[in-house]
Design a protein around this motif. Sequence first.
Motif, mmCIF file in Angstrom:
data_model
loop_
_atom_site.group_PDB
_atom_site.id
_atom_site.type_symbol
_atom_site.label_atom_id
_atom_site.label_comp_id
_atom_site.label_asym_id
_atom_site.label_seq_id
_atom_site.Cartn_x
_atom_site.Cartn_y
_atom_site.Cartn_z
ATOM 1 N N ASN A 60 0.850 -1.181 0.000
ATOM 2 C CA ASN A 60 0.000 0.000 0.000
ATOM 3 C C ASN A 60 0.895 1.244 0.000
ATOM 4 O O ASN A 60 2.130 1.136 0.032
ATOM 5 C CB ASN A 60 -0.942 -0.009 1.200
ATOM 6 C CG ASN A 60 -0.189 -0.221 2.503
ATOM 7 O OD1 ASN A 60 0.565 0.642 2.936
ATOM 8 N ND2 ASN A 60 -0.374 -1.365 3.126
ATOM 9 N N LEU A 61 0.287 2.403 -0.022
ATOM 10 C CA LEU A 61 1.053 3.635 -0.218
ATOM 11 C C LEU A 61 2.124 3.839 0.840
ATOM 12 O O LEU A 61 3.273 4.145 0.518
ATOM 13 C CB LEU A 61 0.101 4.839 -0.236
ATOM 14 C CG LEU A 61 0.802 6.196 -0.398
ATOM 15 C CD1 LEU A 61 1.491 6.294 -1.746
ATOM 16 C CD2 LEU A 61 -0.192 7.342 -0.221
ATOM 17 N N THR A 62 1.770 3.674 2.112
ATOM 18 C CA THR A 62 2.753 3.942 3.161
ATOM 19 C C THR A 62 3.960 3.021 3.031
ATOM 20 O O THR A 62 5.103 3.442 3.221
ATOM 21 C CB THR A 62 2.115 3.785 4.554
ATOM 22 O OG1 THR A 62 1.503 2.487 4.660
ATOM 23 C CG2 THR A 62 1.060 4.860 4.790
ATOM 24 N N GLU A 63 3.715 1.758 2.690
ATOM 25 C CA GLU A 63 4.822 0.821 2.524
ATOM 26 C C GLU A 63 5.672 1.179 1.318
ATOM 27 O O GLU A 63 6.909 1.131 1.364
ATOM 28 C CB GLU A 63 4.283 -0.606 2.388
ATOM 29 C CG GLU A 63 3.644 -1.137 3.671
ATOM 30 C CD GLU A 63 3.016 -2.491 3.458
ATOM 31 O OE1 GLU A 63 2.573 -2.766 2.321
ATOM 32 O OE2 GLU A 63 2.946 -3.281 4.416
ATOM 33 N N ARG A 117 -7.747 6.103 1.233
ATOM 34 C CA ARG A 117 -6.754 5.026 1.193
ATOM 35 C C ARG A 117 -7.016 3.999 2.288
ATOM 36 O O ARG A 117 -6.846 2.792 2.076
ATOM 37 C CB ARG A 117 -5.337 5.588 1.335
ATOM 38 C CG ARG A 117 -4.862 6.381 0.138
ATOM 39 C CD ARG A 117 -3.363 6.623 0.198
ATOM 40 N NE ARG A 117 -2.950 7.391 1.373
ATOM 41 C CZ ARG A 117 -2.851 8.709 1.410
ATOM 42 N NH1 ARG A 117 -3.168 9.435 0.341
ATOM 43 N NH2 ARG A 117 -2.446 9.323 2.514
ATOM 44 N N LEU A 148 -9.139 -4.279 0.618
ATOM 45 C CA LEU A 148 -8.202 -5.323 0.221
ATOM 46 C C LEU A 148 -8.016 -6.358 1.334
ATOM 47 O O LEU A 148 -7.933 -7.567 1.075
ATOM 48 C CB LEU A 148 -6.857 -4.702 -0.144
ATOM 49 C CG LEU A 148 -5.807 -5.664 -0.715
ATOM 50 C CD1 LEU A 148 -6.310 -6.325 -1.990
ATOM 51 C CD2 LEU A 148 -4.502 -4.929 -0.971
ATOM 52 N N TRP A 159 -7.639 0.147 1.790
ATOM 53 C CA TRP A 159 -6.809 -0.844 2.478
ATOM 54 C C TRP A 159 -7.694 -1.869 3.193
ATOM 55 O O TRP A 159 -7.420 -3.076 3.145
ATOM 56 C CB TRP A 159 -5.901 -0.131 3.474
ATOM 57 C CG TRP A 159 -4.952 -1.027 4.197
ATOM 58 C CD1 TRP A 159 -3.758 -1.505 3.740
ATOM 59 C CD2 TRP A 159 -5.105 -1.552 5.524
ATOM 60 N NE1 TRP A 159 -3.162 -2.299 4.692
ATOM 61 C CE2 TRP A 159 -3.961 -2.347 5.798
ATOM 62 C CE3 TRP A 159 -6.084 -1.424 6.500
ATOM 63 C CZ2 TRP A 159 -3.782 -2.997 7.017
ATOM 64 C CZ3 TRP A 159 -5.917 -2.084 7.712
ATOM 65 C CH2 TRP A 159 -4.775 -2.858 7.959
ATOM 66 N N LYS A 201 -3.910 1.808 10.729
ATOM 67 C CA LYS A 201 -3.885 0.433 10.233
ATOM 68 C C LYS A 201 -3.434 -0.541 11.323
ATOM 69 O O LYS A 201 -3.971 -1.656 11.424
ATOM 70 C CB LYS A 201 -2.991 0.325 9.001
ATOM 71 C CG LYS A 201 -3.604 0.974 7.762
ATOM 72 C CD LYS A 201 -2.809 0.705 6.526
ATOM 73 C CE LYS A 201 -1.508 1.454 6.520
ATOM 74 N NZ LYS A 201 -0.792 1.326 5.216
ATOM 75 N N LYS A 249 -8.432 3.338 -6.294
ATOM 76 C CA LYS A 249 -8.500 2.186 -5.417
ATOM 77 C C LYS A 249 -7.476 1.152 -5.880
ATOM 78 O O LYS A 249 -6.578 1.442 -6.646
ATOM 79 C CB LYS A 249 -9.917 1.603 -5.428
ATOM 80 C CG LYS A 249 -10.968 2.562 -4.885
ATOM 81 C CD LYS A 249 -12.304 1.893 -4.760
ATOM 82 C CE LYS A 249 -13.344 2.839 -4.155
ATOM 83 N NZ LYS A 249 -14.650 2.181 -3.958
ATOM 84 N N HIS A 250 -7.650 -0.084 -5.407
ATOM 85 C CA HIS A 250 -6.785 -1.174 -5.836
ATOM 86 C C HIS A 250 -7.290 -1.634 -7.201
ATOM 87 O O HIS A 250 -8.121 -2.531 -7.315
ATOM 88 C CB HIS A 250 -6.821 -2.319 -4.818
ATOM 89 C CG HIS A 250 -6.246 -1.944 -3.496
ATOM 90 N ND1 HIS A 250 -4.889 -1.925 -3.259
ATOM 91 C CD2 HIS A 250 -6.828 -1.540 -2.350
ATOM 92 C CE1 HIS A 250 -4.655 -1.544 -2.013
ATOM 93 N NE2 HIS A 250 -5.817 -1.297 -1.438
ATOM 94 N N GLU A 307 -1.689 7.414 9.219
ATOM 95 C CA GLU A 307 -2.291 6.323 8.465
ATOM 96 C C GLU A 307 -1.765 4.971 8.944
ATOM 97 O O GLU A 307 -2.536 4.024 9.135
ATOM 98 C CB GLU A 307 -1.965 6.514 6.979
ATOM 99 C CG GLU A 307 -2.770 5.675 6.030
ATOM 100 C CD GLU A 307 -2.573 6.101 4.587
ATOM 101 O OE1 GLU A 307 -2.644 5.223 3.709
ATOM 102 O OE2 GLU A 307 -2.346 7.300 4.329
#
Length: 275
Positions: free
Chosen positions: A2-5, A174, A181, A178, A136, A28-29, A132
Motif C-alpha cells: 500500500n502507499l505507506t509501505e 486510502r 483489500l 486498504w 492500520k 483504489k486497488h 495512516e
Amino acid sequence: MNLTELVGITGELDKTHTRHRLLLFAGKHEWAPEGIMDQAFAGLQLDAMAQGRLPKEQAFIDQYVKKSRTRLTGYINAGYLLKAERECAVSVSCLDGVDKQADWFRQQRKSIAGSPKFSQQQQQERSVLAQEESAKAGYMQHFQQVDTRYWDGVIADLATKAAPGRPEAAMYQRLLAWLSLAFYSMSNRCIGANANDQGRYFVDLYKKADPANSEAWYFSAILSARGGQPKAALGDLEKAAELGFDDDRRMRQQPEFRQMDLSPVRLRPSSKRRS
C-alpha cells in the motif's frame, strides 16, 4: 503493498544506487489510469535503451522529456511541490544513462527540494502517513475478533471523512481501500477453506467497506449458494454484474452455480474488475 509501505521502500532505495521509480495515482486497488500506465511503459523502454537491449530512439526520448516537463510545469504552477519533486525523480531514473537531459531534471529536483515550501509539504505528508500507519495498526488488532459493531463504526467514520473536500480526505480514502483489500483477502481465504460462517462475516464487512466492488458481491453469491439460498445468490450475481463483473467463464465454472439458472445475470463486456 500500500502507499505507506511503497513510500517507505522508495525512501530506502533512494539511499542506494538501485534504479527505481514510484508512480502515484488517486484511485483504489485497480489498474492505474492510462496516462500513468503510459509513463510506466515508457520507463521500461528507456530502461531497455540504457541497458542496450533496445536501440536509442531520440524521437521517443524527446517526446518523453516533453511530456514530463509539461507535467512538472503544471505541478509547480499549482504549488504541488511534492508531485514536482517526484516527477523529477522519476525522469532522472528513466533518463539516466540514456540522455543528458537527466541532468536537467536532477538540477530541478535539487532546486525544488531546497524550497521551504517543499519542506513544509514533505513534513505534512510524513505526518499524514504516520497517522495512516497508526490507524492500520489499530485495525489489525481487530481482524481476528468478531466485532461487527466496531467495524460498522470504523467504516461509517472513514466514509464520512473520505468525502471530497474534507481535510485529509485522500488518507481516509486510502484507509477504506486498504480495508477493502484486507477484507477481500480474508474472505477469499475463508471461502477457499470452506469456513463459510467466518467467510460470511468478512464478506459482509467487505461489502460495507467497498459496496461498489463487484468481487464482494460475487463472494456473497458463492456463500449464499452454499447456504442453500439460490435466489439470494442470483441477486448477488446480478448486483456483481451491475458493478462490472464480466467473467462469464469463471461464473459458469464456479461449482456453486452449476445447478443454477444464470440467464437473468447480464454481464457487460469490457468492464474493469478490481479486488
